[in-house]
Design an enzyme around this catalytic site. Structure first.
Site, PDB file in Angstrom:
ATOM      1  N   GLU A  39     -37.492   2.088  26.538  1.00 30.73           N
ATOM      2  CA  GLU A  39     -37.925   3.492  26.421  1.00 30.73           C
ATOM      3  C   GLU A  39     -38.369   3.983  27.798  1.00 30.73           C
ATOM      4  OE1 GLU A  39     -38.187   6.202  24.389  1.00 30.73           O
ATOM      5  OE2 GLU A  39     -39.287   7.118  26.056  1.00 30.73           O
ATOM      6  N   ARG A 113     -45.606  13.354  13.350  1.00 32.22           N
ATOM      7  CA  ARG A 113     -44.555  12.540  13.990  1.00 32.22           C
ATOM      8  C   ARG A 113     -45.141  11.275  14.599  1.00 32.22           C
ATOM      9  NH1 ARG A 113     -40.060  16.165  15.116  1.00 32.22           N
ATOM     10  NH2 ARG A 113     -39.226  14.585  16.491  1.00 32.22           N
ATOM     11  N   TYR A 222     -46.588  23.232   6.480  1.00 32.13           N
ATOM     12  CA  TYR A 222     -46.811  22.150   5.504  1.00 32.13           C
ATOM     13  C   TYR A 222     -47.939  21.250   5.978  1.00 32.13           C
ATOM     14  CZ  TYR A 222     -43.497  19.883   8.758  1.00 32.13           C
ATOM     15  OH  TYR A 222     -42.847  19.415   9.877  1.00 32.13           O
ATOM     16  N   ASP A 304     -30.164  12.013  17.443  1.00 35.97           N
ATOM     17  CA  ASP A 304     -29.830  13.215  18.210  1.00 35.97           C
ATOM     18  C   ASP A 304     -28.804  12.938  19.300  1.00 35.97           C
ATOM     19  OD1 ASP A 304     -31.522  14.708  16.677  1.00 35.97           O
ATOM     20  OD2 ASP A 304     -32.840  15.349  18.326  1.00 35.97           O
TER      21      ASP A 304
HETATM   22  C1  LIG Z   1     -38.811  22.361  15.699  1.00 37.05           C
HETATM   23  C2  LIG Z   1     -38.224  21.090  15.147  1.00 37.05           C
HETATM   24  C3  LIG Z   1     -38.561  20.681  13.862  1.00 37.05           C
HETATM   25  C4  LIG Z   1     -37.979  19.532  13.318  1.00 37.05           C
HETATM   26  N1  LIG Z   1     -38.316  19.157  12.040  1.00 37.05           N
HETATM   27  C5  LIG Z   1     -37.733  18.066  11.499  1.00 37.05           C
HETATM   28  C6  LIG Z   1     -38.075  17.672  10.171  1.00 37.05           C
HETATM   29  O1  LIG Z   1     -38.905  18.286   9.513  1.00 37.05           O
HETATM   30  N2  LIG Z   1     -37.449  16.569   9.637  1.00 37.05           N
HETATM   31  C7  LIG Z   1     -36.531  15.849  10.364  1.00 37.05           C
HETATM   32  O2  LIG Z   1     -36.002  14.847   9.840  1.00 37.05           O
HETATM   33  N3  LIG Z   1     -36.199  16.203  11.629  1.00 37.05           N
HETATM   34  C8  LIG Z   1     -36.776  17.292  12.215  1.00 37.05           C
HETATM   35  N4  LIG Z   1     -36.462  17.645  13.491  1.00 37.05           N
HETATM   36  C9  LIG Z   1     -35.432  16.864  14.221  1.00 37.05           C
HETATM   37  C10 LIG Z   1     -36.019  15.603  14.823  1.00 37.05           C
HETATM   38  O3  LIG Z   1     -37.113  15.934  15.622  1.00 37.05           O
HETATM   39  C11 LIG Z   1     -34.981  14.874  15.673  1.00 37.05           C
HETATM   40  O4  LIG Z   1     -33.740  14.870  15.027  1.00 37.05           O
HETATM   41  C12 LIG Z   1     -35.424  13.439  15.926  1.00 37.05           C
HETATM   42  O5  LIG Z   1     -36.683  13.403  16.542  1.00 37.05           O
HETATM   43  C13 LIG Z   1     -34.391  12.724  16.799  1.00 37.05           C
HETATM   44  O6  LIG Z   1     -34.862  11.417  17.061  1.00 37.05           O
HETATM   45  P1  LIG Z   1     -34.113  10.519  18.156  1.00 37.05           P
HETATM   46  O7  LIG Z   1     -34.855   9.230  18.171  1.00 37.05           O
HETATM   47  O8  LIG Z   1     -32.645  10.530  17.888  1.00 37.05           O
HETATM   48  O9  LIG Z   1     -34.293  11.301  19.521  1.00 37.05           O
HETATM   49  P2  LIG Z   1     -35.632  11.555  20.365  1.00 37.05           P
HETATM   50  O10 LIG Z   1     -36.784  11.778  19.475  1.00 37.05           O
HETATM   51  O11 LIG Z   1     -35.293  12.611  21.349  1.00 37.05           O
HETATM   52  O12 LIG Z   1     -35.866  10.182  21.123  1.00 37.05           O
HETATM   53  C14 LIG Z   1     -35.103   9.807  22.250  1.00 37.05           C
HETATM   54  C15 LIG Z   1     -35.925   8.839  23.059  1.00 37.05           C
HETATM   55  O13 LIG Z   1     -35.116   8.329  24.103  1.00 37.05           O
HETATM   56  C16 LIG Z   1     -35.867   8.301  25.290  1.00 37.05           C
HETATM   57  N5  LIG Z   1     -34.903   8.352  26.404  1.00 37.05           N
HETATM   58  C17 LIG Z   1     -34.154   9.380  26.812  1.00 37.05           C
HETATM   59  N6  LIG Z   1     -33.388   9.037  27.856  1.00 37.05           N
HETATM   60  C18 LIG Z   1     -33.655   7.728  28.103  1.00 37.05           C
HETATM   61  C19 LIG Z   1     -33.162   6.788  29.063  1.00 37.05           C
HETATM   62  N7  LIG Z   1     -32.259   7.127  29.964  1.00 37.05           N
HETATM   63  N8  LIG Z   1     -33.652   5.519  29.023  1.00 37.05           N
HETATM   64  C20 LIG Z   1     -34.598   5.147  28.091  1.00 37.05           C
HETATM   65  N9  LIG Z   1     -35.102   6.006  27.199  1.00 37.05           N
HETATM   66  C21 LIG Z   1     -34.624   7.274  27.181  1.00 37.05           C
HETATM   67  C22 LIG Z   1     -36.777   9.506  25.195  1.00 37.05           C
HETATM   68  O14 LIG Z   1     -37.916   9.380  26.030  1.00 37.05           O
HETATM   69  C23 LIG Z   1     -37.136   9.494  23.717  1.00 37.05           C
HETATM   70  O15 LIG Z   1     -38.287   8.733  23.448  1.00 37.05           O
HETATM   71  C24 LIG Z   1     -37.039  18.770  14.082  1.00 37.05           C
HETATM   72  C25 LIG Z   1     -36.729  19.168  15.372  1.00 37.05           C
HETATM   73  C26 LIG Z   1     -37.323  20.307  15.917  1.00 37.05           C
HETATM   74  C27 LIG Z   1     -36.962  20.709  17.315  1.00 37.05           C
END
Ligand SMILES: Cc1cc2nc3c(=O)[nH]c(=O)nc-3n(C[C@H](O)[C@H](O)[C@H](O)COP(=O)(O)OP(=O)(O)OC[C@H]3O[C@@H](n4cnc5c(N)ncnc54)[C@H](O)[C@@H]3O)c2cc1C
Length: 400
Positions: A39, A113, A222, A304
């Site tokens: 991370e 979160r 919520y 994502d």
């Molecule tokens: C306003 C809003 C409301 C939302 N509400 C909901 C909800 O109610 N329910 C729901 O299910 N989803 C919700 N989401 C969507 C959700 O937040 C995301 O889909 C989710 O957090 C994605 O998780 P992830 O682990 O794929 O990505 P991220 O949370 O972006 O995690 C990626 C991680 O990778 C790390 N990283 C990046 N580049 C590197 C690198 N080169 N080397 C090492 N580490 C790196 C980052 O630091 C980060 O910790 C919401 C989003 C928004 C914007």
């Protein structure tokens, strides 16, 4: 040549320790893999905001034995109510709580979160053969000779069998794998706030999910932390200047209040009661059109990084957790016959259509939520007549 060695375990490398990366780590550790997660941030830290977890997601967490821990930190709202932002009138209600358990075998949860992240982290730290590294930025991968190598910014190179790119919306590993450019800016802005319910006047405290629909805007509120805190997200249309990747901007409350000036008194009072907002520029990508972008060779994209979506179905993190569960099922099968690329291909084939459907539905929801004029009138009438039938989504909540 790792492929031909009689390995006792599969070595999984994970880039990114958000909810997706941690969930993937847990699923792979439960499948008997060795897990090394990198991370970029100095600590595992989520933004101060809430997250909704549909019963499809809670059921995955139940399967991992995490329901007792979730019960300690989440709220379990009894219903979701849709209201008109201008008139305040109720448009429709979806029962959650015990109805969700009866229909889908799991409750609908709302959680901070950071609490969800901590819960996944605790579960991972209790497992053997898991190494979690913070302050380590992944730069690129090299796939060769039946293995996958990862180069970190600090000069370290590591090698494993599988690479899971869970590095989020701006994923550098996605760019190396697919080279398809940055995500698109949606033109929607999210103002977010999280505050103790006790700091609000009694009339504004709330233990249900409320969605307010208005012209070119909507607001969702919520409870989290066992109902003691309230999460509020207000979505308006607009743009901000500045670095998009620093997607957490300080927000001007006056801008939001101006956007909501014609709203009903209860909504205006709620917005005015919030002492500070953070602002996100919402970005997404077009829905997946096939399995190929989710996995190639020994690299799998997850969450994502694979399928960023608008948050209007509240399922982005949910789909990351479902991805993780599927990946866990596939890596458990790695042996002399089924190799890593074949199993990652199966992961992508099993996941892409559901992710694409959720991405598309989230976009459509945004359009419906923000309707104006006669179209908004037709939406409201449909919600009044069909309420629960429109709001309930069995295809989603039953799970993958
Ligand atoms: C306003 C809003 C409301 C939302 N509400 C909901 C909800 O109610 N329910 C729901 O299910 N989803 C919700 N989401 C969507 C959700 O937040 C995301 O889909 C989710 O957090 C994605 O998780 P992830 O682990 O794929 O990505 P991220 O949370 O972006 O995690 C990626 C991680 O990778 C790390 N990283 C990046 N580049 C590197 C690198 N080169 N080397 C090492 N580490 C790196 C980052 O630091 C980060 O910790 C919401 C989003 C928004 C914007």
């Amino acid at each position: 040549m790792r492929q031909n060695q009689p390995a006792m375990h599969t070595d999984v490398l994970i880039a990114g320790g958000g909810i997706g990366g941690l969930a993937a780590g847990l699923a792979c550790a439960r499948a008997g893999c060795h897990v090394r997660l990198y991370e970029r941030a100095e600590a595992f830290a989520e933004v101060g905001a809430g997250i909704q977890l549909g019963p499809n997601v809670v059921r995955v967490l139940q399967g991992w034995g995490l329901e007792p821990a979730l019960r300690q930190v989440a709220a379990f709202p009894a219903r979701l109510q849709v209201r008109h932002a201008l008139s305040g009138a109720e448009l429709g209600v979806l029962p959650l709580g015990s109805t969700s358990v009866q229909r889908y075998g799991a409750p609908y949860a709302t959680v901070h979160r950071a609490d969800l992240q901590q819960l996944l982290l605790n579960a991972l730290q209790q497992r053997d053969a898991v190494w979690l590294h913070t302050g380590r930025t992944v730069q690129r991968y090299v796939e060769s000779h039946g293995a996958i190598g990862l180069s970190l910014e600090d000069g370290l190179d590591v090698e494993g069998d599988v690479l899971i790119a869970a590095d989020g919306l701006w994923s550098p590993l996605r760019q190396q794998l697919l080279g398809d450019g940055p995500p698109r800016v949606t033109g929607h802005l999210a103002y977010r706030a999280l505050l103790p319910q006790a700091s609000l006047p009694a009339a504004l405290r709330c233990q249900q999910v409320t969605v307010w629909l208005g012209p070119k805007l909507h607001v969702v509120q919520y409870p989290v932390r066992g109902g003691e805190w309230l999460n509020i997200v207000a979505i308006v249309q607009g743009h901000v200047h500045g670095g998009l990747e620093d997607w957490d901007h300080a927000a001007h409350a006056a801008d939001l209040q101006a956007a909501l000036v014609h709203s009903c008194a209860p909504l205006r009072e709620l917005i005015a009661a919030v002492p500070a907002w953070r602002l996100w520029v919402l970005c997404d990508r077009a829905p997946l059109s096939g399995a190929d972008p989710m996995a190639r060779g020994r690299v799998a994209l997850l969450g994502d990084a694979a399928h960023p979506m608008r948050p209007y179905l509240a399922q982005g993190a949910g789909m990351a957790i479902e991805d993780a569960a599927e990946l866990g099922r596939q890596v458990a099968l790695v042996d002399g016959v089924l190799d890593v690329p074949t199993l990652l291909r199966r992961y992508a084939l099993n996941r892409w259509q559901r992710n694409a459907r959720v991405q598309a539905r989230a976009m459509r929801n945004g359009e419906i939520f923000h309707l104006q004029g006669p179209m908004a009138w037709a939406r409201d009438r449909a919600l009044r007549l069909l309420g629960e039938r429109l709001l309930d989504l069995p295809w989603l909540y039953r799970g993958a």
